[in-house]
Each structure stands twice: as C-alpha cells, then as structure tokens.
Scaffold this active site. Sequence first.
Site, PDB file in Angstrom:
ATOM      1  N   GLY A 259     -44.595  -0.299  24.528  1.00 49.83           N
ATOM      2  CA  GLY A 259     -44.449  -1.432  25.420  1.00 49.83           C
ATOM      3  C   GLY A 259     -45.400  -1.332  26.592  1.00 49.83           C
ATOM      4  O   GLY A 259     -46.025  -2.315  26.998  1.00 49.83           O
ATOM      5  N   ALA A 260     -45.528  -0.107  27.124  1.00 54.75           N
ATOM      6  CA  ALA A 260     -46.422   0.137  28.253  1.00 54.75           C
ATOM      7  C   ALA A 260     -46.566   1.643  28.413  1.00 54.75           C
ATOM      8  O   ALA A 260     -45.848   2.423  27.785  1.00 54.75           O
ATOM      9  CB  ALA A 260     -45.869  -0.495  29.527  1.00 54.75           C
ATOM     10  N   MET A 261     -47.502   2.061  29.274  1.00 57.42           N
ATOM     11  CA  MET A 261     -47.733   3.477  29.556  1.00 57.42           C
ATOM     12  C   MET A 261     -47.976   3.654  31.030  1.00 57.42           C
ATOM     13  O   MET A 261     -48.767   2.938  31.648  1.00 57.42           O
ATOM     14  CB  MET A 261     -48.923   3.985  28.743  1.00 57.42           C
ATOM     15  N   ASN A 263     -49.596   5.372  33.201  1.00 58.27           N
ATOM     16  CA  ASN A 263     -50.741   6.027  33.820  1.00 58.27           C
ATOM     17  C   ASN A 263     -50.741   5.763  35.322  1.00 58.27           C
ATOM     18  O   ASN A 263     -50.681   4.604  35.746  1.00 58.27           O
ATOM     19  CB  ASN A 263     -52.036   5.468  33.234  1.00 58.27           C
ATOM     20  N   HIS A 293     -39.790  -0.378  35.095  1.00 55.22           N
ATOM     21  CA  HIS A 293     -39.703   0.905  34.385  1.00 55.22           C
ATOM     22  C   HIS A 293     -40.977   1.720  34.623  1.00 55.22           C
ATOM     23  O   HIS A 293     -40.919   2.904  34.997  1.00 55.22           O
ATOM     24  CB  HIS A 293     -39.502   0.613  32.891  1.00 55.22           C
ATOM     25  N   GLU A 294     -42.138   1.096  34.388  1.00 54.73           N
ATOM     26  CA  GLU A 294     -43.386   1.841  34.534  1.00 54.73           C
ATOM     27  C   GLU A 294     -43.643   2.224  35.982  1.00 54.73           C
ATOM     28  O   GLU A 294     -44.167   3.306  36.262  1.00 54.73           O
ATOM     29  CB  GLU A 294     -44.548   1.019  33.984  1.00 54.73           C
ATOM     30  N   HIS A 297     -41.920   5.357  36.923  1.00 52.46           N
ATOM     31  CA  HIS A 297     -42.626   6.548  36.441  1.00 52.46           C
ATOM     32  C   HIS A 297     -43.614   7.093  37.464  1.00 52.46           C
ATOM     33  O   HIS A 297     -43.994   8.272  37.382  1.00 52.46           O
ATOM     34  CB  HIS A 297     -43.398   6.216  35.169  1.00 52.46           C
ATOM     35  N   GLU A 316     -38.273   9.504  30.809  1.00 54.03           N
ATOM     36  CA  GLU A 316     -37.913   8.226  30.203  1.00 54.03           C
ATOM     37  C   GLU A 316     -36.507   7.752  30.552  1.00 54.03           C
ATOM     38  O   GLU A 316     -36.291   6.554  30.768  1.00 54.03           O
ATOM     39  CB  GLU A 316     -38.102   8.294  28.684  1.00 54.03           C
TER      40      GLU A 316
END
Length: 833
Positions: A259-261, A263, A293-294, A297, A316
């Site tokens: 879905g996404a990362m 970085n 969510h990202e 992170h 996660e």
Amino acid sequence: MACMSVLTRDEAQTRAQLLDVHRYTIELDLTTGDETFESRTVIRFTARTGADTFVELKPAELRSAVLDGEALDPQTLDGNRLPLKNLAAGEHELRIAASMRYSRTGEGMHRFTDPADGETYVYTQMFMDDVQRVFAAFDQPDLKSVFDLSVKAPTGWTVLANGVTEHLGEGRWQSAATPPISTYLVAVAAGPWHSVRTEHRDLPFGIHCRRSLAPHLDAEADEILDVTRACFDRYHEKFTEPYPFDSYDQAFVPEFNAGAMENPGLVTFRDDFVYRSAVTDTERQIRAMVIAHEMAHMWFGDLVTLRWWDDIWLNESFAEYMGYQTTAEATRFTDTWTEFGVTRKAWGYDADQRPSTHPVAPEDVADTASALLNFDGISYAKGASALRQLVTWLGEEDFLAGINTHFARHRFANATLADFIDSLASATERDVHAWADAWLRTTGVDTLTPTVTTEAGTCALTVEHTGSRPHRIAVGLYDQDLSDDKGRLTLRRRLDVDVPQSAPQPLGKPPALLLLNDGDLTYTKVRFDAASAESVGTSLSRLPDPLTRAVVWNALRDAVRDGELAPGAYLETARLHLPRETDLALAQGVLAFASTQIADRYLTPEERPAALATLSSLCRDLIRRTEDGDHPGLRLIAVRHFIDVAAHPETIAAWLAEGTVPGGPELDPDLRWRVLARLAVLGATDEAAIAAEQERDPSANGREGAARCRAALPDAEAKRAAWAAMFDGDELSNYLFTATAQGFWQPEQADLVRHYVPRFYDDAVAVAARRGPAIADAVGRWAFPAHAVDTENLTLGEACLREADPTPSLRRKLTDQLDDLRRALRVREGTTA
C-alpha cells in the site's frame, strides 16, 4: 544463476558487534539505458576488532571493489556477498562500483514506462534485502548510518530522496544527507513527476505522481494535503519528539507492491490512491488512514527502528493502531474503527487460525526470508488490536507517556520488545511484562461465549472463555424499542467486564440482545446466546451504531467459517438487513464476503446460481433505494457488486453500451473495465471489444484491465496465451501478472480450466524460484486455483509442499491457501474444525 544468501539473525548479531557504520556516499547514474544503471558506493566504517565479514550486493556486474586503497577481486563475490577478509581494528573505507539491473517486479529499482504518454519513471523499494539491488550495503536494520546520495538523471526528470534534493545542473541531483537511518529505508524516486508543493510548520511538503495522472492529483491535492497536515499536527500533540527529518514528500508511484512504504522524508504509495474514477468515502478514508499510518512510521520504525526482524510488530502494529486512531481524531473520517473491524480485523483473524500463524512478537525469526513471511494480518491487524486493548487496559495517558519515553531512550537507534516494555513499565504500575507475555508471545484467537442465567426476573452473565489472554471488554445490553414496529434495538447500557471473570455479572432484566466486545476493543471471536441470536436475525440493521453492527457481522462471519452457521443463513441475513445498511464499509465488507467466499467457495457449484441470484436481487434493492442521489457511495458499491455477480449479460451490456447506469452513475474507466471483465467471463464479449476499450483507455490501468479481460475469456486459446504469459516468460510486470491471474480462474469456467489445476503447482514453483518473492507472492495469492474446492486440488497442493521445495514466499502462500481450501471443504460438509 548464483545462489543468493539470506542473512541470519546470528550473522547480523555478529556483524553488529564488529562494525560501526558511519557514512554511505552513493552515486547513481540513471542515464545508461533501459536495463541497467550504474551504482557507486563509498562506505566508511569502523571495525571494533580484527575479523572477517562481508558486504552485500546483487549486481548485474561488479566492476570494482577497493578496501582501504587495495583492490579486491570481483570474482570473490559469492552470490550476494563480497567477503572482507582480515579486517584490522580501526577505521576503513570500502569503494564499490557496479552495474545494477532495473526491476519489473517492484523490488529494488523499479522501472516503469507509462503507456499513456511514453514517459519513464524509476523508484526504489529497498525493503528487507532489496537495497542490495541498488547499492552495496551492510544490510541489516541495526547498522544505521548517514546516507549521502547523488543521482544523475535524464534531462527533464526530477529526483526525490529522503532529504531535500537540489538540481546541480546537467541532470545531476544532490540530496541532503540523512540522519542515521537503516539501509532498508533509503529511497529514490526519479522521473518527470507532476508535483504539488507547499510548506507546513516551516518544512517543505510535496505530493508527486506521474504526469498522466496530473489532473487527478490536482483534483485530490487539497484533501491529501489537509489529511497530511492534520495528522502531522496531531502527532506533534501526542509525541514529545518532533518530526525528525528535513522534509515530507509523498510520491504516488506505479506498480507498487504494497500500500505504501515509510521511507523517511519520502513516503511512496501505490498510485491507485490517485483516484481517476469514482470512489466511496470509505476508500477515501482508507487513503487517509494509510497517510496517517506511514507518517506514524517516521517515529515508529524510522526514528526508533527494530534491532532485528522478530520485532517487526514494533513498526507495523504501532503504525496500524496509530493510523486508525489518529485518522479518527484528526480528520473528518471519524468512523475508521468500523472499517478496521470489517476489513483489517478479519484479515488478522483468518491469518491467526492457519497453521502458519505466529505470535505478534515471535522469538524464532531465524533469517530475512522467514521475516518477510511475517508481514501479514498478525503483525498488522492483530498487533494493532492488541495495542487497542492495551490502551483500554492501561489508559491513553500512561500509554503515550511510555512511548514518549521509548522515543527519548532510543532516538536514531534500535530497540527490542524488551526495551519497549521497559519504557511502558516506567509509566504505569500495571504489570505490562505479564500483558506482553499473554498477548504478544501467544498464537490463535480466543472465543468468548455468553451464558445468561435468569432467576426471579433478573439475570446474570457468565462469559465462557476459550483461550489464554485476559480481556477488558464492553458488554452491550440492548432492548427492543416497543414504540418502533420495525424492530429497533436501543442501548440500555454498556458494562465493563474483565475476562476471566471473578464472579457472574448482574444484568437486571433480560436484554433482547447481549453483545460481547461491544465497541470492538479487544481481539476475540464472540458468540451469541439463543435469545440474542434471534434478535440478530430480526433486528441487526436496527442496531444504532455501525461499530456495533460490525461486531455482529464479524461474529456471523466467524460462525460461517467455523461451521456453526450455514452459509445460506448468512446470505439470508444479508438479504434481510443489508438493504437498510447505511455504513459503506459494512455494505462493502458483507457483499465481498458473501460473493467471494460464500457464493464462490462455501456453497457447491449447484448452489452457486441461487446465491448469485440472491446477491443480484440484494444489489438491485440497494440501487433502487439510492435513486434519490443521497447515498452515492452506497449506490456505487451496489453497482460494482451487481456487475460482479451478474449471471446474465443483458443488463450490464446495456449499461456499457449506454455509458451509464440508469439514474447514474456514468460508467467511468474503472466501471467500464469491470463490466467488460464480467462480460468476458460470461462469454459476451470478444478480443475486438477488449482492444477497442484499451484504445479508449490507453493508461496503465487500461492495459491491466485488458490483460484481465483477455485472461477471462472462455476460450481455450485465450487461456493458453494467459498461462504462457504468466508462467513461461518473464515479461509481465508484477501488476500485469496479477491482472492476468485475476482473470484466469473463474467458477463459471471450471471445466474449461480443469486441466490447468495440476499444472499450476509445478509451474508456480518454477516461476517463483526464477522471478523472486514479489512474483511468488502474486502467484500464491492470485494465480492459485481457489475456485477448485475439491480433494483433488488439496491432494496436489499437499504433494507440492512435501516434494517440490517451493521458495519460502510461495510455500507460505500455498500453506495458507490449502488451509483455506480445507476450511471451505469442511463448511460444505457442514463440519467444524
């Protein structure tokens, strides 16, 4: 092909004790052709003692390697490991020059040419061990370093990276050096991006997509940036540690596997989130949640990073919990936990009941190949559910105090489960170590069943508990509204109950419905007492709160999967209550389960036509109910599912010819391809129509839609061509492979494709070994013959696992698929697990 080694935990621990890595200086040249790019890396590091070690890379060609001025023999590269022999204690400099291959599978440096306009884009996905496809590295999460990156790109391209980038002229770009981060978090995205830039809190913010999507990104930019700013501000209210990087870019990139990362400074998303066709508000909510969510992170995973992959949940689970909670708190999407309960939690429950289950925080992740398998519904949904239960038990104030202590103790460093629990323990008197042992080190789903005893007109509740975890739950007591002749249920009160109980819970007069885990604050299956089950059957849609209804629908779903409720009874409940449903996530979730699981797998082929007729009638009811235009999202869901379950082509073919559903919506590109795919399954279209539609929509989505339609044609030659494209060659990208696989198997075409079922296992093993984990995942997820619910398929699959030695990624997918197949067979037989 050289054998690639996976890094073991023991090797990582040994190397971490030996090395301090200070700085990577990386130069990438993206102007050398369509197949490869040049990668030059300088790594400055210190060895604490004299020893041997190795650096990892997966080059097309290793041109040179120089350690402290002395040339190393490139021929000593063993798979993906270049030995570094006889290192002396002290500082060292390693220089590596290599040619690296572009990827077509979303791993390493992925290269994509847009069929809409011919423009080319590249981006990195460095996760786990894919950094080795881009530059040489000591590739493990606890060897953090500063990264200094420069890129040479074609004229007209923009280069994005973890830090602010500057164009130095003649296609040369320099990124600001990062603070210490892990190798898997380095990111580059280059191409003729369309960008929307702004500033927030004195930081540059940007969103980016390929040029052909520019009008769609411009239409979505206000919402995307509003969500981004709102979540950013909310995290700064929650966290004492400020955002730790110099910018915040979000790039929507093509053919992205996840879905996404996360970085740091450059989050990459699948560009499906740049909507080019109509979507529901729930889909917009999901996009907002992924943004949140990202962003979470940036603290959970990027600022403080796991030491080894056994603690992936520290990344996660926290991002999943924070994503849903912060979206609900900071944006207009306040009902996020309903969608979580319907979609994500079901993902976790399913994964946790398979033989491949594992604890949220496993202790036995021996290597990176094993770690990759744990990015599943347990690490995301179950872990987030556990954290939601922890907050319920601990209180949000103590929870936030604990995580802020964790950030302060481990900023720009690495941490373990033990470190996190110690940080939490510093903020509370509760025994969080015991909580962690019960919740994070165990597997499986608990089940709570109510027993209601009545004496002298009053009743008491005893909760029967199958499982080992403690739960703090709300018990909802609902009464029939006697003034409402449609069966409305009203909440009398909610009781807080700890399970296991110390004594029965007094309830007062018997409720019409008693619901365990009302509010969905814990992770467990729930059952109904007899009176409550009867009320569910008559009044489910009359429950006032969508999250309460989600708990009920999940309980019904679990009961079907466990063989305690007939699939036909679930369909009948959907027929009665879904036409009155107002929550979009619930409507979508129930229809998806009813069509893809009940109609396609849990009912026999002889029963399926009646089920499709029921679902078609249900969707017609929803379409009629939404004719006033007040519920466009609900209408869109109904139209989509009406298309998907159509047993006869006439109605949807007329929609396609007219370009609209009577009363709306007009058929946008996604709906047109959806109709055409169903017509292909039904044998009501042909190659000429597919080619014409692709000419009408020459986009990447159109190319995938055409591949899906061609594979779905009920024609022996079409099936042969689709199979050859998937398994005999390597030309299909990850997305085109998936689209082809999605079209290939159709329950209506079981006889036509029957001889491909035994072929699947040998061909799947071969292509997974040849093309790597991303394609192995697609093979196991989308190309598996899930429609073939029979013992022959099961026997073939079990033999494959015993004898064929599938790659770890494929083995995991096949293990899960075969367990789901066994479950479907049990449901058909009317037996329980």
